[in-house]
Motif scaffolding. Structure first.
Motif, PDB file in Angstrom:
ATOM      1  N   ARG A 132      41.259  40.124  37.446  1.00 33.53           N
ATOM      2  CA  ARG A 132      41.029  38.912  36.662  1.00 33.53           C
ATOM      3  C   ARG A 132      41.060  37.675  37.560  1.00 33.53           C
ATOM      4  O   ARG A 132      40.310  36.721  37.357  1.00 33.53           O
ATOM      5  CB  ARG A 132      42.097  38.798  35.568  1.00 33.53           C
ATOM      6  CG  ARG A 132      41.858  37.653  34.590  1.00 33.53           C
ATOM      7  CD  ARG A 132      42.996  37.516  33.586  1.00 33.53           C
ATOM      8  NE  ARG A 132      43.228  38.748  32.854  1.00 33.53           N
ATOM      9  CZ  ARG A 132      44.365  39.447  32.902  1.00 33.53           C
ATOM     10  NH1 ARG A 132      45.364  39.017  33.660  1.00 33.53           N
ATOM     11  NH2 ARG A 132      44.495  40.546  32.203  1.00 33.53           N
ATOM     12  N   THR A 133      41.885  37.695  38.580  1.00 34.88           N
ATOM     13  CA  THR A 133      42.028  36.553  39.477  1.00 34.88           C
ATOM     14  C   THR A 133      40.854  36.419  40.437  1.00 34.88           C
ATOM     15  O   THR A 133      40.315  35.325  40.643  1.00 34.88           O
ATOM     16  CB  THR A 133      43.335  36.690  40.289  1.00 34.88           C
ATOM     17  OG1 THR A 133      44.443  36.679  39.384  1.00 34.88           O
ATOM     18  CG2 THR A 133      43.479  35.544  41.269  1.00 34.88           C
ATOM     19  N   LEU A 134      40.434  37.536  41.047  1.00 31.93           N
ATOM     20  CA  LEU A 134      39.457  37.473  42.133  1.00 31.93           C
ATOM     21  C   LEU A 134      38.003  37.566  41.677  1.00 31.93           C
ATOM     22  O   LEU A 134      37.109  37.023  42.328  1.00 31.93           O
ATOM     23  CB  LEU A 134      39.743  38.588  43.141  1.00 31.93           C
ATOM     24  CG  LEU A 134      41.077  38.504  43.901  1.00 31.93           C
ATOM     25  CD1 LEU A 134      41.189  39.645  44.891  1.00 31.93           C
ATOM     26  CD2 LEU A 134      41.218  37.173  44.614  1.00 31.93           C
ATOM     27  N   ARG A 135      37.777  38.280  40.588  1.00 32.63           N
ATOM     28  CA  ARG A 135      36.387  38.579  40.216  1.00 32.63           C
ATOM     29  C   ARG A 135      35.516  37.346  39.973  1.00 32.63           C
ATOM     30  O   ARG A 135      34.332  37.349  40.337  1.00 32.63           O
ATOM     31  CB  ARG A 135      36.368  39.484  38.986  1.00 32.63           C
ATOM     32  CG  ARG A 135      35.008  40.092  38.679  1.00 32.63           C
ATOM     33  CD  ARG A 135      35.136  41.159  37.616  1.00 32.63           C
ATOM     34  NE  ARG A 135      35.875  42.307  38.111  1.00 32.63           N
ATOM     35  CZ  ARG A 135      36.457  43.210  37.315  1.00 32.63           C
ATOM     36  NH1 ARG A 135      36.417  43.053  36.003  1.00 32.63           N
ATOM     37  NH2 ARG A 135      37.081  44.238  37.829  1.00 32.63           N
ATOM     38  N   PRO A 136      36.028  36.249  39.398  1.00 36.29           N
ATOM     39  CA  PRO A 136      35.150  35.092  39.172  1.00 36.29           C
ATOM     40  C   PRO A 136      34.521  34.530  40.447  1.00 36.29           C
ATOM     41  O   PRO A 136      33.398  34.012  40.405  1.00 36.29           O
ATOM     42  CB  PRO A 136      36.076  34.073  38.506  1.00 36.29           C
ATOM     43  CG  PRO A 136      37.128  34.898  37.842  1.00 36.29           C
ATOM     44  CD  PRO A 136      37.356  36.049  38.778  1.00 36.29           C
TER      45      PRO A 136
END
Length: 294
Positions: A132-136
């Protein structure tokens, strides 16, 4: 007073000789027990007793002791200083890379500004939070076991690597950077324990063979290798790649870093800048580097 000074001379000189012998002879320590790895991983800190010895000699007003303290100081300078003063070449670094062992509670939230991030200890406890943190910002992702690689740029040809542990805990992939492809390895090697270094050495040997036989002109290795740059076991790999680091760059333990098991090793790149950074929840600092064309 004269007798006490003589005793001080003898004591300081004896300790100086022992320290110099320990520093110069650390390479003779046997590997099997893990003692050599312990000493070599924390080798720079042997400078502390050398400094303390000189202070004691000064307090005793022992000129002989101060002269004797020069012996371990010189040995320490030859062995330790070259490793501590590794500096970036400077210039611009278009590619920002990072690696971190997340430990039990990290989620890499502070690393989203990098272009390429390798994480270790990605488990069921933090996998969802990490994604959730890195994917964007880092939309391209490959992983194997508890090791993951996130990239701002497309990734192809991922290859799961079993480095002799019986299960894959490393990977190799091609990352398509704006100025051309680069081969990227992400790895987490076996740990070192007293009486058991064979597993770590086996995984390090396997990875070293892969790196040295890889003919990619541009290569990046990111990961927790469970070895310091002063560990004799890492030297064969450093014949093929070099470390992207600034100064000692210690990363573990995060509360008071004493050694650097976390590495960014490169070929075909220039280190423009390098640093370490604390992140939430991890007992390792993250190692970060800005890389440019050589």
């Amino acid at each position: 007073m004269h007798r006490e000074l003589k005793r001080g001379d003898l004591l300081v000189t004896a300790v100086a000789v022992l320290l110099a012998g320990a520093l110069a002879g650390h390479g003779l320590l046997p590997e099997g027990s893990g003692i050599s790895q312990l000493v070599e991983s924390f080798l720079p800190w042997l400078a502390v007793p050398v400094v303390l010895l000189a202070v004691v000699a000064g307090l005793l007003r022992s000129r002989i002791g101060l002269c004797a303290a020069l012996l371990p100081a010189l040995v320490c300078a030859v062995l330790v200083v070259p490793d501590l003063v590794v500096l970036p070449e400077g210039g611009t670094g278009e590619l920002r890379v990072a690696t971190q062992n997340l430990g039990a509670g990290g989620n890499a939230a502070e690393l989203t500004g990098n272009d390429l991030v390798s994480l270790q200890e990605v488990t069921d406890r933090n996998r969802t939070a990490v994604a959730r943190t890195l994917r964007p910002k880092l939309r391209y992702h490959v992983d194997v076991g508890t090791v993951g690689l996130w990239s701002r740029y497309p990734v192809s040809a991922p290859d799961r690597l079993d480095l002799g542990q019986g299960w894959p805990r490393a990977l190799r992939a091609t990352v398509h950077l704006p100025d051309g492809p680069a081969t990227v390895y992400a790895a987490h090697l076996a740990s070192v324990r007293f009486g058991d270094v064979e597993r770590r050495n086996r995984t390090l040997t396997e990875l070293t063979e892969l790196i040295t036989s890889d003919r990619s002109p541009r290569l990046i290795l990111l990961g927790d290798l469970n070895t310091a740059s002063t560990d004799r076991a890492l030297r064969p790999m450093l014949d093929s790649v070099r470390e992207a680091r600034s100064g000692p760059g210690f990363t573990w333990p995060s509360a008071f870093p004493l050694t650097r098991p976390d590495h960014i090793l490169i070929r075909g790149f220039r280190t423009a800048a390098a640093s370490v950074r604390a992140t939430t929840g991890s007992d390792h600092l993250a190692a970060i580097a800005a890389l440019g064309a050589p």
